[in-house]
Structures are given as structure tokens and as C-alpha cells.
Design an enzyme around this catalytic site. Structure first.
Site, mmCIF file in Angstrom:
data_model
loop_
_atom_site.group_PDB
_atom_site.id
_atom_site.type_symbol
_atom_site.label_atom_id
_atom_site.label_comp_id
_atom_site.label_asym_id
_atom_site.label_seq_id
_atom_site.Cartn_x
_atom_site.Cartn_y
_atom_site.Cartn_z
ATOM 1 N N GLU B 280 0.826 -1.211 0.000
ATOM 2 C CA GLU B 280 0.000 0.000 0.000
ATOM 3 C C GLU B 280 0.861 1.262 0.000
ATOM 4 O OE1 GLU B 280 -3.226 -0.269 2.708
ATOM 5 O OE2 GLU B 280 -3.978 1.728 2.241
ATOM 6 N N GLU B 283 2.003 1.797 -3.383
ATOM 7 C CA GLU B 283 0.859 2.282 -4.174
ATOM 8 C C GLU B 283 0.665 3.780 -3.941
ATOM 9 O OE1 GLU B 283 -2.809 0.600 -2.922
ATOM 10 O OE2 GLU B 283 -3.951 1.367 -4.614
ATOM 11 N N CYS B 300 -7.980 -2.155 4.560
ATOM 12 C CA CYS B 300 -7.827 -3.368 5.362
ATOM 13 C C CYS B 300 -9.073 -3.700 6.164
ATOM 14 C CB CYS B 300 -6.611 -3.252 6.279
ATOM 15 S SG CYS B 300 -6.447 -1.644 7.029
ATOM 16 N N SER B 320 -7.410 1.952 -1.685
ATOM 17 C CA SER B 320 -6.208 1.207 -2.060
ATOM 18 C C SER B 320 -6.602 -0.152 -2.613
ATOM 19 C CB SER B 320 -5.314 1.023 -0.830
ATOM 20 O OG SER B 320 -4.390 -0.027 -1.040
ATOM 21 N N LYS B 359 -14.779 -9.989 8.713
ATOM 22 C CA LYS B 359 -13.746 -10.789 8.049
ATOM 23 C C LYS B 359 -14.282 -12.140 7.575
ATOM 24 C CE LYS B 359 -9.993 -8.118 8.636
ATOM 25 N NZ LYS B 359 -9.228 -7.639 7.488
ATOM 26 N N GLU B 362 -15.312 -11.277 4.293
ATOM 27 C CA GLU B 362 -14.178 -10.900 3.446
ATOM 28 C C GLU B 362 -13.543 -12.142 2.823
ATOM 29 O OE1 GLU B 362 -10.541 -9.409 5.306
ATOM 30 O OE2 GLU B 362 -10.518 -7.761 3.882
ATOM 31 N N GLU B 367 -13.717 -13.478 -6.282
ATOM 32 C CA GLU B 367 -12.683 -14.378 -6.826
ATOM 33 C C GLU B 367 -11.268 -13.948 -6.419
ATOM 34 O OE1 GLU B 367 -14.390 -12.224 -8.523
ATOM 35 O OE2 GLU B 367 -13.143 -11.202 -9.999
ATOM 36 N N CYS B 510 -9.675 -1.935 15.501
ATOM 37 C CA CYS B 510 -9.983 -3.368 15.601
ATOM 38 C C CYS B 510 -9.919 -3.899 17.028
ATOM 39 C CB CYS B 510 -9.032 -4.184 14.732
ATOM 40 S SG CYS B 510 -8.797 -3.457 13.108
#
Lengths: 595, 582
Positions: B280, B283, B300, B320, B359, B362, B367, B510
Site C-alpha cells: 500500500e 501504491e 484493510c 487502495s 472478516k 471478506e 474471486e 480493531c
């Protein structure tokens, strides 16, 4: 221009439902047809209050009070009264059949009333601002804007001793003062027109008959506390009142009495109407404010109170319609004039919607301190159909029942609480011997359970439990333990509910148990309903002396509960009977009886 | 703030103006019972348990909401209040099933605690239990209307704290339910699966989808090799499940527990966090130097990603493309690790212990989460499920020996570990991006301006002359302000005044995620975060780009950040989603 006659036609919702508009139109037509259109002014007014006798037409200057008028009577009223100067005796209100020419002041229904809130109802055309102004309208606003300071206005209200008329009876001057003293901020003025008590229509009639009184009052409040915006939260089920308010607001704006720079004072104040959506709980002030904010109408804990933290968190004065209607009179006539009316703890008058098993049902306004007996018997004319008085319920679903023993209680906020009820918003429902008191309690509980917002546990769960228990009692499944359970849950609701809906929901039950325990015992122990109301507890029996054995009832009975040979006395098997009443309807000999 | 003097049961207390009676009582050592009240939320007033009496008046007020006033004197406990509270509790219990023994909250339920406190021994009122079926449509969260006590916390959380509006009060009175609008299933609602509703529910009416049985089957299956990764927040969150003070770092005991549970390898998501920073961060540098949508926003947090897809799809190009640390580790496990272990990736069963309910979704989202050719992360267990797993496996957690994780996916830098706290991702990114952009090392690697519970933290870090403006947001309801700024700037063809934005759906980050142990409030959030910052301080390596194992992974496998392989395994894409699936 001087008119020969003024014809006032009651245009309240009740009379409108009985074709008052047709009467009005017909009168106009007839005056035209009979050539007196220029000499007669026909006005549709607000509620006269004598609803039992509606539709009402009053003709001035003779002050003739015509009742139960029909549209087809218009012709005779014009030809006889207007043109020939002869009263139409058959339509006059007759308390005793020997009296003719009954004038309003002779009518017992009105004699003990003192109309402050309803001062203009039945006198002016609510859709014509000039008539409101002609009767001292907007003089209070002028005085408040140019001759009084905010403090002066608060002082006047304090002297007057006006207490809120929505049910809580909080001193109005104090509420306004809290908001006035709150820091300089955006503030709001709100009118609670979400009148929801079953049988109550005081606010409806006031708004339909004299909408300007509320507009003027709210503007005065705005000036007092420093608010420029007001809301009238009115239940959507009052379309006529909404219509009249909209017209009144438009006319007031045109005259510079509402909107910017009112009367050139530099003070801006405007009002917006917000409609309710069918929730009784939105009559609770915090729920109402949340509804205006666009949220679900659920109450929030108080403190903090709306006067300090209300609409959108800003200082807000929210008062009931009737409270507002008192304000202009207090300003013009003065607090000292007002405080001479009423009792030590409750000044002024109170409007009651007197309904139920009463001869003269309608809207009455009496000085505080008038006794219940005076209202029910002198004004109300006593119990209809020569039945016996059983109880009177005040305060709607929040109130308790009052029995014969307490009828000489002078009505005021404190006294009604002391005898186990409350003033409430003014509903007063009279019951006679044919009313089942348990059924009455059940009716009110069904109402509060249906209207509960569901937020707080005591009301949401407790209310439903109380309701279920009463249902059980009325179908014959009550137990002695139910008294204790009703008491326990009732206490928890009174002390633990978030708002007055839940806090007062147990009142009808607890009050009826206190005063009519025998009737409850009859339902629980004897499994019988003395008044014959609770269907499941009535017994259908066949009177052996009247039965001729025609077998008609046995053939009609849907559950074959009736047995008997032809020409022999028939018998109903109680264990099979479902109390549908078909046998009674069928019997041509009156042999089937209810117990 | 002026001081107000009050009396609680005769005990004089001094508190700040604006304090509630409830909190004033706490100061006097008096615990007023509550049920619907939660520190995170505005007082609601629905349960009625906190009622207290004003001395000298018949007035009853709700302590949770009433502000103190000078000389206020309240009675909090007497016979009358006890009876009323008990009756209210009995009424609530009459609406609630008595199936504690089979309930997921058995032993950890606020209603049970109250029943104990009030000595409930009978149910005097007729029982009326809802027969509405469970809503199991969501991959992450289960709604069980039977147990709902209508406290209103979930609605307040979803609307006020999270700004998601997946839950509302539907109906009125006795028939009120807490459900999505139009009684839709949760999966068809705006729900982003953050799990904050479950984390705040006092009873078993909303809970995480329990998949511990899948773990048990996997370790028993001879054809499966179980590999487990743990998120940053687990090492400070799990401690509370075993009676340790909040924020206690128990990393090495956790590694030990995982091996005892039957895993063949123990990895750390913190490694994935370092990897995320590499990808990231590169990026961001590319967007800064070569062009691309700015500001860049972190990716994330899967609840945040879902929120952008539903509510701000026009801003998706700002997000991102990097996957989350969990997904990166999963993809690497099924390729690189499988190779290294000499295991057929088809037989590798990858498990992630996460503080997060989102998650679970997630891992199966699209795919891209099967980039290895297999499902990259086979199973996600929340911290609460993990605690139950440990407790049911005969493991005496407190007395475990400390162990190390497996290499290299178990090695992490301090930057990786702070990912669990709000501002942590930003701080980690700054530490590395600074180096990439300037070639130098950031002197003050602890970036205080992005730490703490302030809902929208703004700051600028000087990248040797280039100011990099950052915003750190936590609690989804607070993103509006900044998103509106970006939209407004975009409408004028300009860039909003930020280069990089970190968003975490859950307040505090989190460490207070939807799957963490119950009871999170701001005090706990601070303590849990402090544990992570301490872990950072104690780390040998403080910056992601100094993590030798990361370098090794690139050398041996990925080549370099943003390489084709890295793109395939470690990056993803997004789509415009409807807020309601009607």
C-alpha cells in the site's frame, strides 16, 4: 352595513357530519329565493358546545337557539323567523315543554358555564380574521409587542396562575421563564394539538372555531422567550381544524400579524403546521418533538426538559391548545382578572368534553371549582334514559373513575388527584348501571397497549400483561391472584415507565378495582357480568313461563345447545352454549333471557 | 466546567456539571442497576432499571439520563425501588426464553447477571416468547428475535455510532421488533457486518456466526493441515477472556495454545500488516509521483470497504487496491508456505483469528479471495469463538509456556502490531512511506497526532519538505465529513486536502472490533491500544521495511512490491453495491 338578522350555523366537526354545511347552503339559497339575501348575514361558526342537540343554528338579534336542525328546515326558518319575525317553536331548544322562546341564557346547559377558551366559538366565522379582530382579537399581541417587556408578560402569567391544560398542569409562567432565561440561542414555540384521549375534542373545537387565538398566543410567547419560529403539531385526523388553521395563518400573514416585522415591531415570528401520523404517544411532549425532528415518535428521558433542551436540542416552549387559547385573554384582561376565577390551586376555567350516558353531551367550559355534580346534573342534565349513575371517568386513559361519593368534589388539579383520578386534558365520560366497569378498564388498557410506542419495558410488557389479565377476567378465567398481579405490575408501570402513557395506563384498572371490587369479584368468582356486557359471562336461559315449545330456537342454535320436545319448555345447556344470542333474536315470545 | 454538589444516599459527592446521576453514584461507590445503558451510547431510558428517587419528592428519575443539579439528593436503593426493579426484570424475563443452558451467552449475559443480582427465583408472569425465526442470511452475524429484549442498543449502535442504518425499530408497542427496514433479511440490508450490534447486545439476540466446529473438524481431518494466523488485536484482546487485565499482551501464550489445538503452523497477521504497508505504501508513492486518485484510502477494514461500495461508490477509485493483511497472509500461505512446507495447498486449511465479524465475509467475498487457486483463508474465527475453543479443549491458558511463531510468516515489526489501533495503519504507513519517498528514516516514528480516540484525527507529516496530509477516522458515522470534502473537491476537479486516509469501522479500531470480548468502552479501548503500543515499543524491529522476513519473501517469491505476482495475490478490486437488495 346593518343586517336585519345574523344566522349563526354551527360548523364544528360533529354538526358538519350531520349536514351542517347543507343547512348553511340551504339558508343562503332560501334567503336569496325569499328576497332577503341583502338583509341577512349567514355565518358558519365554531362549535357551540351543545353537541347533543346539534346541528345548531342561532339567530340574532333574538338570540333564538334552534337545535337538531335539518337542511329542509332552512325554508321555514327564513320564511317564519326572518321574514315574519316568528320563532319556529318546534326547533327551539325546550328544556321543559312548556317553555317557548328559550334563549341561550335560559338554557341550563349554559348557565353554569364561563367561556374563556371557547369565547369565540359559536360567535365568529373562524375563516374571517376581521371577526376575530372585532372581538378583541390581536389586541393582546399589540400590547405584548409594544407595551410590555418579556418580564412583564411572565409576571402577568404568574399573577394569572395559569397552569398547563394538557394534563400535567405545570405553571405556564415557569415553563416560559425557563426558556426565556436559557442562553441566547435559537428557540422554538410549539403547540401540542395531537389531542388523543378517546372522547376528547376540546382542542379540535377550539382550533376549528377560533384558530387565531392559538396563533396570537404563540406569537406572544415567541416575543417573550426570544423565538422566531413556531410549530403546530396537529393530528392528521383533524382535517377541518388543519384547514381552518391554514386559512387563519394566511389571513394573519396578509395583515402583518404573522411573519416578518409583525405590526411594524421588528419582531419576526412564523408558524409551520406539522401533521401527526396516527400515534397517540406523539401527544407526549418529547415524542412530539422527536416526531417534528423527523424521528420515530418515542419519548426520551426528562430531565432535561424541553424548556431547556427541546426541539433539535434548543429551548422550546410546548403547550397544549387550551393553554394557548387562554393567553390572549390574560394579556388583555390582566392576570388579576383571571385569578379571580377558579380555586386556590387552579385558576381560570377548564373545558370538558362531557360524553357517555349523559343527557346533554357536549363541550362545556366551567370555572375551576365547579363540582362534578354540577357538571353532570345541572349542566349535563343527569343520566340519559332515566338510568342510574355509576361512575364518571376523567382524564381519559390516564385517569381513574369517580363514584357517587365524590361527586361534590370541586374540580381542580389537586382535588381530582386526591380522589384517585386526574384532570387530564378534559375528557369526562359518564357511566350508568349498564356499563361493565371491568369492560371499561379493559377498553382503556386496550387503547394504551395499542398506542404504546414499545420503547420501555414496563409499559410495553406490563401493559400487555395487564391487558391479557383483564381479557381473561372478562371471559371467565380470572383468579383471585389476578388482583395481586394487577397491583404489582401496575406499580412497576407507574414508577418505571418512561412517559406518562405508561405511567398512567394502570390508573383505570387500579381505580376501578378500588371502587368496584365487587364487580370484579362477580367476574372472577361468580363468573358473571352484572351489567350483561361481557359476552362470555352472560347466561342465556329460557323462561319456563314464556316458552311454548315451538322449537324455533333449538333449530337455529349453531351448536345444538337447546333441547326440548315440541310444546315442552326448552332448556339451554350452559356447557355447550357459545353465547351468540341467536336464540334470543329468534324467539318471538321473549322467552330467552340474559343474566 | 463548574463543580456540582450532590448527595447519593446521603453520601456527599462532587462532580462536574453535566455528569449524570448514574456516574455521580459511581463516584460514591454506588452501583445503580442498568440494562439498556451503555457507555458508548446516549442514554436511552428504555429498561427502567436505573430509576432513583429524588429525596423530598415523589419524583422518580432515570439516573442514566438525568444530569446532576446543585444540592440534588437521591435515594438509589430502598425497598420500593427494589420491588419495582424486580418486577420490571420479571416482566422482561417473561418475554425472554429460559433456555440459558443452550444459549451462546450462557455465563456472559447481562440479563443473567441481573437475574442473579435480584435473586430471581420464579417467573410470576405469563410467558410470551416471540416465534419469529432466526435471521441467518449474513455470513457474519445471526439475529435471534426470540431473545431480543428490545433494549434498543443495536439500533442506536447501527444508526448513531456506525451510520449504517441496517437496523431500526419496526412496529409499535408489544409488537416492536429490531430489524432491517421492511423486515428484510440482514444480508439484503445496508449491513456491513461490522458486528458492533453483536458486541453491544446484552443478551443472545445478536451474535457472531459460530464456526468453531469447522475448526474442530479440520484438525481432526487427516487430510487437512491446519495453519493459523492471529490478528494484531488478539494478543491484547484475548487476555480479558481469561481474567487478565485489559491490554495484557499474551502473544506467546496464544502461539502455544494454537499448537495445542492442533495447528501445524502458527503465523501472525502482523507479518501481513508489514506486507500491506509495503504494497500500500508503494501504491501511495506511485499515486503521489505518477498520478492516481488522491487521497488514497485504506482497505484493510472489510466493513469500511463494504460501506464505500454501498454509500460512496463514486469514491471507490480512492480505495487502495491492497488486500487486508489477513487476506495477504492467506494467499501467501496457500502458495509460498505450501511450497516451503512441501504440502499440497489443497490440503492446507488456513484459519485466521480475528477481532472482526466482517472478516468472515471478506474471506469469501469474490474471486480475488481465491487468488491462490484455492480459498485463500478457509476459516475466520472471532476472538470470542477462539476463547470458547481454547476453553473447550482442556487448555489451561494462564499456565501455558510461551512459544514463538513459525518463520517467516510469524515475524513482525512494531509497525505491524499497531494495525489494531485507530491510527495504527496510518502510523505504520508513514514510517515506511517516509523512507520510500525521502530515502531517509523517520526520526520520530511514534506519530502521536494520529493516536487516540478523537473521531476524526487530522495531521500533516513533513516528508522532508513535502507535507503529507492525513486523516484518521474511526466509527463509520464519522466518515461523512471527510467524504463530503472529497466529493466537493472532486466536483470542482480538485483534490481534497489529504493525501492518505485511514478508516476503521469500529470505534477505537480493531481492538474494539465486533468479535472482541464483550464490554468494550472507551476505557477498555485505551487500555487495549496501550498494549499494542507497548508491543510496538518492545519490538526489535519497528518499521515494516526493516522486517527481514518481508525482504526474504520478496526476494524468494514476490520479486518486488506491485509486481505482477504481488498484484495477483495481494491486490483486489471493488464494485458498486446497492444499499438495499430489494
Amino acid at each position: 352595513m346593518a343586517f336585519r338578522n345574523y344566522i349563526l350555523v354551527c360548523g364544528g366537526t360533529a354538526c358538519e357530519s350531520s349536514r351542517a354545511d347543507q343547512i348553511y347552503q340551504n339558508l343562503i339559497e332560501e334567503c336569496k329565493a325569499q328576497g332577503v339575501a341583502d338583509e341577512v348575514q349567514i355565518v358558519k361558526t365554531g362549535c357551540f358546545g351543545f353537541c347533543e342537540q346539534g346541528p345548531i343554528v342561532k339567530i340574532l338579534p333574538e338570540d333564538s337557539f334552534y337545535v337538531k336542525v335539518k337542511p329542509e328546515d332552512a325554508k321555514e326558518l327564513v320564511s317564519e323567523h326572518v321574514i315574519k319575525g316568528r320563532e319556529v317553536a318546534r326547533l327551539l331548544y325546550d328544556k321543559e315543554s312548556s317553555r317557548k322562546h328559550a334563549k341561550v341564557e335560559d338554557i341550563k346547559f349554559y348557565q353554569k358555564q364561563f367561556r374563556i377558551v371557547l369565547r369565540n366559538c359559536g360567535f365568529i366565522d373562524p375563516e374571517n380574521i376581521d371577526e376575530y379582530i372585532a372581538r378583541e382579537g390581536y389586541q393582546a399581541l399589540e400590547k405584548a409587542l409594544f407595551e410590555m417587556t418579556g418580564e412583564d408578560i411572565i409576571e402577568e402569567l404568574k399573577t394569572a396562575g395559569l397552569r398547563g391544560r394538557g394534563g400535567a398542569g405545570f405553571p405556564t409562567w415557569m415553563k416560559w421563564n425557563f426558556s426565556r432565561q436559557a442562553a441566547n440561542d435559537t428557540k422554538y414555540v410549539v403547540c401540542n394539538a395531537d389531542e388523543g384521549d378517546p372522547g376528547a375534542y376540546m382542542d379540535r373545537s377550539t382550533l376549528e372555531g377560533d384558530p387565531h387565538s392559538v396563533l396570537e398566543a404563540m406569537t406572544i410567547c415567541g416575543k417573550t422567550i426570544g423565538a422566531n419560529k413556531g410549530f403546530i403539531y396537529i393530528r392528521a385526523e383533524y382535517p377541518l381544524a388543519i384547514h381552518r388553521l391554514e386559512i387563519a395563518m394566511k389571513q394573519a400573514r396578509e395583515y402583518g400579524l404573522l411573519g416578518s416585522n409583525i405590526l411594524g415591531s421588528g419582531f419576526d415570528f412564523d408558524i409551520e403546521i406539522r401533521l401527526g401520523a396516527g400515534a397517540f404517544v406523539c401527544g407526549e411532549e418529547t415524542a412530539l418533538l422527536h416526531s417534528i425532528e423527523g424521528h420515530r415518535g418515542m419519548p426520551t428521558p426528562r430531565p432535561p426538559f424541553p424548556a431547556v433542551k427541546g426541539l433539535w436540542g434548543k429551548p422550546t416552549v410546548i403547550n397544549n391548545v387550551e393553554t394557548w387559547a387562554n393567553i390572549p385573554v390574560i394579556i388583555t384582561k390582566g392576570g388579576n382578572w383571571f385569578n379571580k376565577i377558579g380555586t386556590a390551586d387552579s385558576k381560570g376555567t377548564k373545558v370538558f368534553a362531557l360524553t357517555g350516558k349523559i343527557r346533554n353531551s357536549g363541550l362545556v367550559e366551567v370555572p375551576m371549582g365547579t363540582t362534578l355534580r354540577e357538571i353532570i346534573y345541572d349542566i349535563g342534565g343527569g343520566i340519559a334514559n332515566n338510568k342510574k349513575f355509576k361512575a364518571v371517568q376523567t382524564g381519559g386513559p390516564s385517569g381513574g373513575v369517580i363514584t357517587e361519593d365524590d361527586l361534590d368534589t370541586p374540580i381542580d388539579f389537586g382535588s381530582l388527584v386526591r380522589i384517585g383520578s386526574m384532570m387530564g386534558s378534559g375528557g369526562m365520560i359518564v357511566m350508568d348501571e349498564d356499563d361493565c366497569i371491568v369492560d371499561v378498564a379493559k377498553f382503556y388498557l386496550n387503547f394504551t397497549v395499542d398506542e404504546s410506542c414499545g420503547k420501555c419495558a414496563p409499559c410495553r410488557i406490563g401493559g400487555k400483561s395487564l391487558c391479557n389479565i383483564l381479557e381473561k377476567i372478562t371471559i371467565g378465567n380470572g383468579t383471585m391472584k389476578d388482583f395481586e398481579t394487577l397491583e404489582t405490575i401496575g406499580e412497576a408501570m407507574k414508577k418505571g415507565s418512561l412517559c406518562a402513557l405508561g405511567q398512567t395506563a394502570p390508573n383505570p384498572v387500579l381505580s376501578t378495582i378500588k371502587h368496584f371490587k365487587d364487580e370484579y369479584l362477580a367476574h372472577i368468582v361468580d363468573k358473571s357480568c352484572p351489567s350483561g356486557t361481557c359476552k362470555k359471562l352472560v347466561k342465556y336461559t329460557i323462561n319456563a313461563e314464556k316458552c311454548i315449545g315451538c322449537t324455533a330456537c333449538a333449530r337455529k342454535c349453531p351448536v345444538a345447545a337447546i333441547t326440548g320436545e315440541r310444546k315442552q319448555v326448552h332448556i339451554i345447556d350452559q356447557s355447550v352454549c357459545i353465547k351468540c344470542g341467536v336464540c334470543m333474536e329468534t324467539c318471538k315470545f321473549g322467552a330467552v333471557e340474559i343474566h | 466546567m463548574s463543580i456540582v454538589h450532590v448527595k447519593i444516599n446521603g453520601i456527599p459527592v462532587e462532580v462536574e456539571e453535566g455528569t449524570t446521576v448514574l456516574n455521580a453514584a459511581k463516584k460514591a461507590g454506588v452501583k445503580i442497576p442498568t440494562l439498556c445503558y451503555h457507555d458508548d451510547l446516549k442514554p436511552f431510558g428504555s429498561c427502567g432499571l436505573c430509576i432513583v428517587k429524588q429525596e423530598g419528592s415523589a419524583k422518580i428519575i432515570r439516573a442514566c439520563a438525568a444530569p446532576v443539579s446543585e444540592n440534588l439528593s437521591v435515594i438509589t436503593h430502598d425497598a420500593e425501588l427494589f420491588e419495582v426493579r424486580k418486577t420490571i426484570l420479571e416482566l422482561i424475563l417473561s418475554n425472554h426464553p429460559s433456555s440459558c443452558l443452550t444459549c451462546i451467552r450462557n455465563g456472559e449475559c447481562e440479563l443473567q447477571d441481573l437475574a442473579v443480582e435480584f435473586g430471581i427465583r420464579e417467573q410470576p408472569f405469563e410467558s410470551r416468547i416471540s416465534d419469529r425465526p432466526k435471521d441467518t442470511s449474513s455470513a457474519s452475524i445471526v439475529l435471534d428475535p426470540e431473545k431480543c429484549i428490545k433494549c434498543g442498543r443495536c439500533v442506536q449502535v447501527c444508526q448513531d455510532m456506525q451510520g449504517v442504518f441496517a437496523l431500526e425499530f419496526i412496529g409499535r408497542g408489544d409488537g416492536t421488533v429490531m430489524a432491517p427496514a421492511a423486515m428484510l433479511q440482514l444480508e439484503d440490508s445496508p449491513c456491513v457486518r461490522c458486528g458492533q450490534c453483536a458486541a453491544h447486545c446484552p443478551v443472545g439476540a445478536i451474535y457472531e456466526k459460530d464456526e468453531t466446529d469447522s475448526f474442530r473438524s479440520a484438525v481432526k481431518d487427516p487430510n487437512k493441515q491446519v495453519v493459523v494466523q492471529i490478528a494484531p488485536s488478539i494478543r491484547v484482546g484475548l487476555s480479558e477472556s481469561f481474567g487478565l487485565p485489559a491490554g495484557t499482551v499474551t502473544t506467546k501464550k496464544i502461539y502455544s495454545a494454537i499448537r495445542r489445538l492442533g495447528a501445524v503452523a502458527v503465523h501472525d497477521t502482523n507479518f501481513g500488516a508489514d506486507l500491506t504497508i509495503m504494497e500500500e505504501g508503494s501504491e501511495l508513492v506511485a499515486r503521489l509521483t505518477k498520478g492516481g486518485a488522491l487521497p488514497q484510502m485504506t482497505s484493510c477494514c472489510p466493513a469500511w470497504v463494504d460501506y464505500v461500495e454501498k454509500y460512496y461508490p463514486d469514491l471507490l477509485d480512492h480505495v487502495s487496491s491492497a488486500k487486508s493483511p489477513m487476506q495477504m497472509v492467506g494467499a501467501i500461505e496457500k502458495t509460498y508456505t505450501a511450497q516451503k512446507m512441501g504440502v499440497d495447498p489443497a490440503k492446507l486449511y488456513t484459519v485466521a483469528i480475528m477481532p472482526c465479524t466482517a472478516k468472515k465475509y471478506e474471506a469469501i467475498r469474490d474471486e480475488h479471495m481465491h487468488s491462490s487457486g484455492y480459498q485463500d483463508v478457509d476459516l475466520v474465527l472471532t476472538t470470542r469463538e477462539f476463547a470458547r475453543l481454547i476453553k473447550s479443549s482442556g487448555i489451561d491458558f494462564l499456565h501455558l509456556e510461551e512459544e514463538e511463531a513459525d518463520s517467516p510468516i510469524g515475524e513482525y515489526s512494531g509497525a505491524g502490531t499497531i494495525f489494531g489501533a485507530t491510527g495504527g495503519v496510518m502510523e505504520a504507513a508513514v514510517r515506511t512511506a517516509y523512507h520510500v519517498v525521502t530515502g531517509k528514516e523517520l526520526e520520530h516514528i511514534e506519530v502521536e497526532s494520529v493516536r487516540g480516540l478523537s473521531e476524526v484525527k487530522k495531521g500533516a507529516v513533513d516528508f522532508d519538505g513535502t507535507p503529507i496530509r492525513v486523516a484518521v477516522i474511526h466509527g463509520l458515522t464519522h466518515v461523512k465529513e471527510v467524504m463530503d470534502e472529497i466529493r466537493a473537491a472532486k466536483a470542482e476537479g480538485k483534490q481534497a486536502p489529504y493525501e492518505f486516509i485511514e478508516v476503521m469501522a469500529c470505534r477505537g479500531g480493531c481492538i474494539a472490533g465486533g468479535g472482541q470480548p464483550y464490554g468494550a468502552n472507551d476505557e477498555l479501548r485505551v487500555e487495549r491500544s496501550a498494549g499494542l503500543y507497548a508491543d510496538d515499543k518492545n519490538s526489535k524491529v519497528r518499521c515494516s521495511h526493516h522486517n527481514e522476513s518481508i525482504h526474504k519473501l520478496y526476494e524468494e517469491f514476490l520479486e518486488k512490491p506491485l509486481s505482477e505476482k504481488a498484484h495477483h495475490l495481494l491486490h483486489t478490486s471493488y464494485q458498486d453495491l446497492p444499499v438495499y437488495k430489494a
